[in-house]
Design an enzyme around this catalytic site. Structure first.
Site, short mmCIF file in Angstrom:
data_model
loop_
_atom_site.label_atom_id
_atom_site.label_comp_id
_atom_site.label_asym_id
_atom_site.label_seq_id
_atom_site.Cartn_x
_atom_site.Cartn_y
_atom_site.Cartn_z
CG ASP A 48 -0.46 -0.22 2.42
OD1 ASP A 48 0.85 -0.22 2.65
OD2 ASP A 48 -1.13 -0.09 3.43
CG ASP A 87 0.10 -4.03 1.95
OD1 ASP A 87 0.16 -5.07 3.00
OD2 ASP A 87 1.13 -3.09 1.91
CE LYS A 116 2.95 -6.00 3.65
NZ LYS A 116 2.30 -5.11 4.57
CD GLU A 185 7.59 -0.72 7.95
OE1 GLU A 185 6.63 -1.47 7.53
OE2 GLU A 185 7.91 0.36 7.70
O1 KIV Z 1 3.28 -1.18 1.71
C1 KIV Z 1 4.29 -1.64 1.68
O2 KIV Z 1 5.26 -1.38 0.83
C2 KIV Z 1 4.96 -2.52 2.89
C3 KIV Z 1 6.26 -2.45 3.10
C4 KIV Z 1 7.15 -1.51 3.63
C5 KIV Z 1 6.88 -3.74 3.82
O3 KIV Z 1 4.39 -2.99 3.62
#
Ligand code: KIV
Length: 268
Positions: A48, A87, A116, A185
Site C-alpha cells: 500500500d 497488501d 498481507k 518492520e
Molecule cells: O506497503 C509496503 O510497501 C509495505 C512494506 C514497507 C513492507 O508494507
C-alpha cells in the site's frame, strides 16, 4: 532453489528450513514486476506504499481496495516465477466478513497468491478465518504504517521489555491462528532474531536486522528514486550499478549472502 519453477508457499517454507534467504521487493506495475522476476526476486509485494510511490499521497491511508486490485492485476501479468502478495489497505479488514470479502477480491480478480495485513492481537480471528478459507496470510508486525496517527509517527517498535514481550506473544498467537508468514518492520535486531527462531513460518524483515529469513524493501527507495529523508534501513542499490536490473540483482545477491542489511541498516 530452481530459478524458474514458480515460487509457492511450500518453496518459501523449504527455503526457511534450508537456511536460504528470501529476497522480496515491492512493485506496482507489470514492467517492474517482470524485471524483478527476471532478476531473481522470490516474492513481490504490491504494497500500500503505492499511495506514496505511485499516487503522491502523504501516507498509505488513502489507498483503496480498488487501487490494490488494479495494481495487483498489473503485477501478476508481469510475473512468472515470483509469488505475488497483495497488501490489504487501511480499513479493508475491520471485521471478519469485510476481510474475507476484500481478500477474496485480491485472489479472484488479481490472482495474487497471498495477502498481507497489519496485525495486532485484534486481528487473530481475521487471520484464523482467512486460514480456514484457504487464503495464505502474511501478518505484518512492528511498525504498522496504517496506524501512524495512533503510534504518533513512524517509530521503531519493541524497544522496551514490555512491548518486546508483547510482540513475541503476538507473533506466536498469529502463527497459531494460521499466519503463513510474518513481516517485521522497524524492530530491534535481537527481538527480530528471537521471533525468527521461535517461528515455524518464514519471517521477513524490513529494518529488522540480518537474522530474519528474508528481507523486503520498497523498490523506489532502494533505487534511489524516493526524495527526502529515508529510514536508516534503506540502502541505495543503484550506487555502483549500471542499470536498474543490475541494482535489483545486486540486492538479491546481498540478501541471499546475508550481507544486506549491514549493521548501519539495523536498529538495536
Ligand atoms: O506497503 C509496503 O510497501 C509495505 C512494506 C514497507 C513492507 O508494507
Amino acid at each position: 532453489m530452481s530459478n524458474t519453477a514458480p515460487v509457492t508457499l511450500r518453496t518459501l517454507q523449504q527455503m526457511k528450513q534450508q537456511g536460504e534467504k528470501i529476497a522480496m521487493l515491492t512493485a506496482y506495475d507489470a514492467s517492474f514486476a517482470a524485471l524483478l522476476d527476471r532478476a531473481g526476486v522470490d516474492v513481490i509485494l504490491v504494497g500500500d506504499t503505492l499511495g506514496q510511490m505511485i499516487q503522491g499521497k502523504s501516507s498509505t491511508l488513502p489507498v483503496t481496495v480498488d487501487d490494490c486490485v488494479y495494481h495487483c492485476s498489473a503485477v501478476r501479468r508481469g510475473t512468472h516465477r515470483a509469488l505475488v502478495m497483495a497488501d490489504m489497505p487501511f480499513m479493508s479488514y475491520p471485521s471478519v466478513e469485510m476481510a474475507l470479502a476484500n481478500a477474496a477480491r485480491m485472489l479472484k480478480e488479481s490472482e495474487v497468491q497471498m495477502v498481507k495485513l497489519e496485525c495486532s492481537a485484534a486481528q487473530e480471528s481475521i487471520v484464523q478465518a482467512m486460514a480456514d478459507q484457504g487464503i495464505p496470510v502474511c501478518a505484518h508486525l512492528g511498525l504498522r504504517p496504517q496506524s501512524v496517527h495512533k503510534l504518533g509517527g513512524y517509530r521503531v517498535q519493541g524497544r522496551d521489555e514490555t512491548s518486546a514481550q508483547e510482540m513475541l506473544k503476538q507473533a506466536e498467537v498469529l502463527q497459531l491462528a494460521g499466519a503463513d508468514m510474518l513481516l517485521l518492520e522497524a524492530v530491534p535486531a535481537d527481538l527480530a532474531r528471537q521471533i525468527t527462531h521461535q517461528s515455524q513460518v518464514p519471517v521477513i524483515g524490513i529494518g529488522a536486522g540480518a537474522d530474519c529469513d528474508g528481507q523486503v524493501l520498497v523498490l523506489y527507495d532502494m533505487l534511489g528514486i524516493t526524495a527526502g529523508l529515508l529510514p536508516k534501513f534503506v540502502k541505495n542499490f543503484m550506487q555502483g550499478s549500471d542499470s536498474v536490473e543490475s541494482a535489483v540483482r545486486h540486492y538479491v545477491t546481498e540478501v541471499k549472502a546475508a550481507s544486506f542489511p549491514a549493521i548501519e541498516h539495523t536498529y538495536s
